[in-house]
Design a protein around this motif. Sequence first.
Motif, mmCIF file in Angstrom:
data_model
loop_
_atom_site.group_PDB
_atom_site.id
_atom_site.type_symbol
_atom_site.label_atom_id
_atom_site.label_comp_id
_atom_site.label_asym_id
_atom_site.label_seq_id
_atom_site.Cartn_x
_atom_site.Cartn_y
_atom_site.Cartn_z
ATOM 1 N N GLU A 374 0.827 -1.205 0.000
ATOM 2 C CA GLU A 374 0.000 0.000 0.000
ATOM 3 C C GLU A 374 0.859 1.252 0.000
ATOM 4 O O GLU A 374 0.544 2.235 -0.671
ATOM 5 C CB GLU A 374 -0.915 -0.022 1.235
ATOM 6 N N LEU A 375 1.960 1.221 0.738
ATOM 7 C CA LEU A 375 2.821 2.396 0.845
ATOM 8 C C LEU A 375 3.678 2.593 -0.396
ATOM 9 O O LEU A 375 4.108 3.711 -0.684
ATOM 10 C CB LEU A 375 3.728 2.261 2.083
ATOM 11 N N SER A 376 3.948 1.520 -1.157
ATOM 12 C CA SER A 376 4.918 1.618 -2.242
ATOM 13 C C SER A 376 4.328 1.504 -3.634
ATOM 14 O O SER A 376 5.047 1.676 -4.616
ATOM 15 C CB SER A 376 5.981 0.516 -2.074
ATOM 16 N N LYS A 377 3.026 1.237 -3.774
ATOM 17 C CA LYS A 377 2.493 0.963 -5.106
ATOM 18 C C LYS A 377 2.485 2.190 -6.004
ATOM 19 O O LYS A 377 2.400 2.054 -7.224
ATOM 20 C CB LYS A 377 1.100 0.363 -5.002
ATOM 21 N N ASN A 378 2.568 3.386 -5.422
ATOM 22 C CA ASN A 378 2.642 4.597 -6.239
ATOM 23 C C ASN A 378 4.002 5.258 -6.130
ATOM 24 O O ASN A 378 4.160 6.447 -6.439
ATOM 25 C CB ASN A 378 1.546 5.587 -5.820
ATOM 26 N N ALA A 379 5.001 4.502 -5.698
ATOM 27 C CA ALA A 379 6.345 5.064 -5.548
ATOM 28 C C ALA A 379 6.933 5.370 -6.924
ATOM 29 O O ALA A 379 6.603 4.718 -7.915
ATOM 30 C CB ALA A 379 7.238 4.078 -4.806
ATOM 31 N N PRO A 380 7.809 6.381 -7.015
ATOM 32 C CA PRO A 380 8.435 6.699 -8.303
ATOM 33 C C PRO A 380 9.311 5.560 -8.788
ATOM 34 O O PRO A 380 9.878 4.810 -7.986
ATOM 35 C CB PRO A 380 9.259 7.956 -7.995
ATOM 36 N N SER A 381 9.433 5.404 -10.103
ATOM 37 C CA SER A 381 10.269 4.352 -10.665
ATOM 38 C C SER A 381 11.738 4.624 -10.346
ATOM 39 O O SER A 381 12.123 5.767 -10.061
ATOM 40 C CB SER A 381 10.064 4.277 -12.180
ATOM 41 N N PRO A 382 12.596 3.597 -10.406
ATOM 42 C CA PRO A 382 14.010 3.782 -10.030
ATOM 43 C C PRO A 382 14.744 4.834 -10.862
ATOM 44 O O PRO A 382 15.692 5.445 -10.365
ATOM 45 C CB PRO A 382 14.609 2.386 -10.243
ATOM 46 N N ASP A 383 14.330 5.055 -12.099
ATOM 47 C CA ASP A 383 15.050 6.013 -12.939
ATOM 48 C C ASP A 383 14.473 7.428 -12.843
ATOM 49 O O ASP A 383 14.848 8.309 -13.615
ATOM 50 C CB ASP A 383 15.033 5.558 -14.400
ATOM 51 N N THR A 384 13.542 7.643 -11.895
ATOM 52 C CA THR A 384 12.947 8.971 -11.733
ATOM 53 C C THR A 384 13.811 9.832 -10.824
ATOM 54 O O THR A 384 14.045 9.458 -9.670
ATOM 55 C CB THR A 384 11.538 8.866 -11.132
ATOM 56 N N PRO A 385 14.286 10.977 -11.283
ATOM 57 C CA PRO A 385 15.066 11.873 -10.409
ATOM 58 C C PRO A 385 14.163 12.482 -9.355
ATOM 59 O O PRO A 385 13.024 12.871 -9.640
ATOM 60 C CB PRO A 385 15.590 12.940 -11.379
ATOM 61 N N GLN A 386 14.643 12.541 -8.147
ATOM 62 C CA GLN A 386 13.861 13.055 -7.031
ATOM 63 C C GLN A 386 14.238 14.516 -6.798
ATOM 64 O O GLN A 386 15.317 14.823 -6.289
ATOM 65 C CB GLN A 386 14.106 12.200 -5.783
ATOM 66 N N ARG A 387 13.327 15.405 -7.163
ATOM 67 C CA ARG A 387 13.580 16.834 -7.085
ATOM 68 C C ARG A 387 12.509 17.503 -6.216
ATOM 69 O O ARG A 387 11.309 17.317 -6.444
ATOM 70 C CB ARG A 387 13.576 17.472 -8.469
ATOM 71 N N ALA A 388 12.949 18.308 -5.270
ATOM 72 C CA ALA A 388 12.021 18.948 -4.336
ATOM 73 C C ALA A 388 11.064 19.891 -5.034
ATOM 74 O O ALA A 388 9.916 20.056 -4.622
ATOM 75 C CB ALA A 388 12.801 19.694 -3.254
ATOM 76 N N TRP A 389 11.513 20.529 -6.119
ATOM 77 C CA TRP A 389 10.643 21.505 -6.773
ATOM 78 C C TRP A 389 9.406 20.865 -7.391
ATOM 79 O O TRP A 389 8.419 21.545 -7.640
ATOM 80 C CB TRP A 389 11.413 22.298 -7.822
ATOM 81 N N ASN A 390 9.462 19.562 -7.645
ATOM 82 C CA ASN A 390 8.293 18.902 -8.201
ATOM 83 C C ASN A 390 7.178 18.720 -7.172
ATOM 84 O O ASN A 390 6.084 18.265 -7.502
ATOM 85 C CB ASN A 390 8.677 17.553 -8.804
ATOM 86 N N MET A 391 7.450 19.054 -5.917
ATOM 87 C CA MET A 391 6.397 19.167 -4.923
ATOM 88 C C MET A 391 6.105 20.632 -4.608
ATOM 89 O O MET A 391 4.952 21.047 -4.508
ATOM 90 C CB MET A 391 6.761 18.451 -3.620
#
Length: 769
Positions: A374-391
Amino acid sequence: TGPINYILSEGSVKLDDVATEFQDIQTIFNGKEFAVSVDLAWSESENVINTTSTLEWVMYVDGVTSSFGEEAIDNTRTLPGSISTGEGVVNESGEHTISVELTFNDVTISTERKYQSYAGGVSVVPLIALLFLAVTTQMVELSLGFGVFIGACMVAGNLKDGFKSTLDNYFLLAAADIWHMYVLFFGLFMSGLVGMIQKSGGLAGFTRFMGQFARTSRTGQAIAMCTGFVIFFDDYANILVAGAAMRPILDSLSVSREKLAFIVDATAAPVASLVPISSWVAYEVGLIQDEINNIIVAIGGEENLTIEKSAFSVFLRTIAYRYYSIFMLLFMAMLIISQRDWGPMLIAERKVIVYGRKDGGPGKSLATASETEELSKNAPSPDTPQRAWNMLVPMLVLVFYIFYIMFQTGSQSAPTSSFIDIISYSDSYSALLWGTMGAALTTLILYMMQFKKDGQLVRPTLSTFFPKFNAKNTTTRTEANWNDDEDDKYPPKFLMTPREAMDSFLIGMGKIFPAVIILTLAWASGSIMKAVGLNRLCSQLIVGSSLDPGMLPTISFIVSVFIAFATGTSWGTMAIMFPLMLRPSYIVSNGDPEIFYGVIAGVLSGAVAGDHTSPISDTTVLSSMATECGLLEHVKTQGPYALVAIVWAIIVGTIPVGMKAYPTGVAILMGFIVNLIFILVIAVRVINPTGKYDLFTEIVLSFRHNDELAEIRKDVVTAYETQIPVPMKKDVFDKEVDTEQGGVVMIQRTSDKSEDTENICLEMVMPSK
């Protein structure tokens, strides 16, 4: 003028309560007078000549004449839409028939309606049944639904009609109300937007950005608290994101899972309920507006209203009176800054910090397979860069859209250009709904303007837009082959495609489906409490008593705490309490704005307080799940902290402000002072030179010795003197059964005397075949 060529076609009976002036009541209290009126419908008839200018009526109670009279009809004025036909009273419980016979132009019609009557105290039965089931079954949905069913049976007079009425008149009408639909769609759109932000890596990027500043236990806890403030828009999103993201960070800093669960839980509902842009505000504003409309009817028009007519303006004014939420946030911040704790939380913290544990301590509870999914089914894919500005960018866009629409809709009809007037006359429902969907669409465009490859943002190539130009593009690149030299085989991709956006949006919406069910049941519960007359009973008790109106904010707060604790739902508590408290409080206080705002704040903050302390609350359970902390450990350690905020909210908040001892600004300052004194006098540093516990724990230990706590006291002294973690004196095994793999994870801690530090070894013990 000429003859009145109209006849009465039909009429419908309505009852109003004489004592409380509540209109269109659904049930009758024994011995209480009610006023009877009839809504009239007219039809034109060319064959009828005006033979009389009088409308005659006779009102019957159970076939016995109760009153009669006549009303002159002047052919120069508009035909009446309703007529009062006298007052009546019944003294025996059971079904009663109220009928009215009307005669005009030699045409007579009769109309009747059946009502159930009982003693006023019986109206509390649905609420008692609801609370009893909530406590015994710990199933909120069942409790709310059964409470509605019992009330519907009381109104209908039998089980068969009560069952049909439960579905037709309460559940369906609650869901079909246009304003309720605004609230539901706003919540769904907001959760969908959160789902998109999560899938884009924005939430994880923001948490990673904040996590780089966490170097000590104090800064780590402060970052967790700040994360809760930033994710203000939804308590569920706050809990799920902050809990899962901050857990490994605080584990590495030797912070107990109980402390993390407390921080996450205490910054979820309090923040979301205070901020005027969140998934809570539309629901709260809707409930407040319903009662303001009822008050306007009761006082004869909005020109007599002494408060703001806009529920959103009233909501803003109540923020300063919500002492529990404010004091809890202050209390938490002071505990983090001072590094002090008390009670069960102090013990939990010492079990982790003193021994340098990096696994969350004994209070941890590994998530089950279903919870992890439940916690991980909408997690970003491994190749997705994690950027704070996208929030951050979507949140800023959301705030801009909502306030822009409110300003536009309010400025068109506001009498002045002041901010309060513009907000008062704005269409907050439309602003929240349109702003949220607009932000979602803008966020999709933002994500489609970014392109990813190998975990980085890159410029797009022709193959990004036209895959046919690259025949090799048949597979998806994974982290395992990021170093593959065949770069052309894996062209840059959109950060989020429209399909991915829609999927994540729907996943986000799905997460609050249980909340949608509870919302609908809560609205139905509020309606049934009014139908059975519980609002009239409360009004009689409040208006008819010698109670000082200044105590109403305190009463509303305490009762809301109790109901929310028993039911585990803050939203359900609001739906029940607002109809019971707001109108009577306004009447008995002669429209005193400060008391009225205090009563609203008492309900809102009391609902949050009871929700915090309830072991069956959805946010309590969700906080335990997201932080992987045992539910009982979370409840046991958070409860005393919530109790402190509740006590201070009453002593220095609702009572003195309600009694006009000082304004609310002074109450907030007093809350800061008493919190500070409590922390300095009662709470103690986790690591201190004497190893002493807080005052209350020391009192308990003076009557009952505890070997474990005595040993921990000694180790605290050792840790303080050596400034390093104390080695465990014996191997400690924490077993967690992995139901999917069938194995047992063993965590063994041994002491390395050469380094005086704890080495943690992980072993997987496979089951015997």
